[in-house]
Design an enzyme around this catalytic site. Sequence first.
Site, PDB file in Angstrom:
ATOM      1  CB  THR A 213      -8.103   6.612  -6.939  1.00 39.12           C
ATOM      2  OG1 THR A 213      -7.083   6.738  -5.959  1.00 39.12           O
ATOM      3  CG2 THR A 213      -7.587   7.244  -8.194  1.00 39.12           C
ATOM      4  NE  ARG A 241       0.579   5.916   0.335  1.00 45.22           N
ATOM      5  CZ  ARG A 241      -0.387   5.743  -0.550  1.00 45.22           C
ATOM      6  NH1 ARG A 241      -1.188   6.722  -0.863  1.00 45.22           N
ATOM      7  NH2 ARG A 241      -0.549   4.585  -1.147  1.00 45.22           N
ATOM      8  N   GLY A 243       1.172   8.312  -2.999  1.00 43.54           N
ATOM      9  CA  GLY A 243       0.875   7.048  -3.682  1.00 43.54           C
ATOM     10  C   GLY A 243       1.230   7.091  -5.150  1.00 43.54           C
ATOM     11  CB  THR A 264      -8.044   2.945  -8.655  1.00 43.27           C
ATOM     12  OG1 THR A 264      -8.476   2.948  -7.281  1.00 43.27           O
ATOM     13  CG2 THR A 264      -8.852   1.909  -9.427  1.00 43.27           C
ATOM     14  N   GLY A 265      -5.830   1.622  -6.650  1.00 45.77           N
ATOM     15  CA  GLY A 265      -5.515   0.462  -5.820  1.00 45.77           C
ATOM     16  C   GLY A 265      -4.420   0.784  -4.825  1.00 45.77           C
TER      17      GLY A 265
HETATM   18  N1  ASP Z   1      -3.843   4.427  -5.557  1.00 44.22           N
HETATM   19  C1  ASP Z   1      -4.231   5.336  -4.526  1.00 44.22           C
HETATM   20  C2  ASP Z   1      -3.100   5.497  -3.556  1.00 44.22           C
HETATM   21  O1  ASP Z   1      -2.474   4.520  -3.210  1.00 44.22           O
HETATM   22  C3  ASP Z   1      -5.437   4.922  -3.793  1.00 44.22           C
HETATM   23  C4  ASP Z   1      -6.472   4.217  -4.621  1.00 44.22           C
HETATM   24  O2  ASP Z   1      -6.450   4.245  -5.820  1.00 44.22           O
HETATM   25  O3  ASP Z   1      -7.371   3.602  -4.057  1.00 44.22           O
HETATM   26  O4  ASP Z   1      -2.866   6.588  -3.106  1.00 44.22           O
END
Ligand code: ASP
Length: 347
Positions: A213, A241, A243, A264-265
């Site tokens: 992200t 989906r 996020g 992010t995550g």
């Molecule tokens: N948080 C984002 C999601 O779950 C992905 C990411 O930040 O790596 O869509």
Amino acid sequence: MRKFIVFAFASLVIFACQQGPEKQEAIPANEFAIIIHGGAGTILKKNMTPEKEAAYNAKLEEAIKVGYEILKNGGTSGDAVIKTIQVMEESPLFNAGKGAVFTNAGTNELDASFMDGKTLNAGAIAGVKDIKSPIEAARKVMTDSEHVMLSGEGASTFAKEKGLEIVDPSYFYTERRFKSLERIRDREKTELDHDEKTSYFYDSDIKNAKFGTVGCVALDKDGNISAGTSTGGMTNKRWGRIGDAPIIGSGTYANNNTCGVSSTGWGEYFIRSQVAYDISAQMEYAGKSLKEATTDVIQNKLTKLGGTGGVVALDKNGNMSFEFNTAGMYRASMDDKGNLVVKIYKE
Ligand code: ASP
């Protein structure tokens, strides 16, 4: 006379004590500042080539300098956030805009959100397939509609009506991300264990490819904080989906009285933990510093729940914080003196 001197001295000490904490608050660490991330995950030096590492460092530096120049010249934190994120959206290195990860159906579905810390107004888009700059569309939802979040085709229609750039969905394609999808699909076929949390989810190579992200938080010379986040989400996602990235309070939050945050995550955990708002709330209601709040939310609460990832955050005095519980996070910051920090791995 002696009595008077003692009284005056005592009054001065009491006055100084009362002023102490307020004075500290009033001294800004930075008149303006900017902080960014390009995703967190199992990013290990042993899996990187020097060329790849240099490419990430260079792009992070290029992106943050765009925002820094805007802030230095008296521009708004909102413009700094948008322009900085657009550099990363246009780079195939990051999972946002061009270079976004693929859904199970082989498409790219993009999410983004933006928040203005002065008005607490916000905008977001989710599951869009053809808007070139999702972060720009998110801010447009905030400025040009009475809504906060638009999704799918409706969001694209809105973007078209507002004159934003629409691209053929193939614009987002990159071979690297498509190969990640194929690897995950193959792995899925051979998985015997088809629990809700299949083991491939915990395979570090695949987990690294699944996420990513980009995000940015900025404080401008007028004391206004803005935050934005843009993503392709999670490789192999299905059923529409969505996020945390487009969810205000989870992926993005900004409040001039506290801080701005971009996450992010593993999005599902960030939604359940309301990560971005929790950091602001801990500062507002518990009087915590930015560092204390980000540490508690990521290292304590999110980690206990089983979530992985991190945040970049910045408070109203220009203090900045990188916080993550993964092996690495692509990240950079710049203060008002132009001091640049660019990092990938855990210290
Ligand atoms: N948080 C984002 C999601 O779950 C992905 C990411 O930040 O790596 O869509």
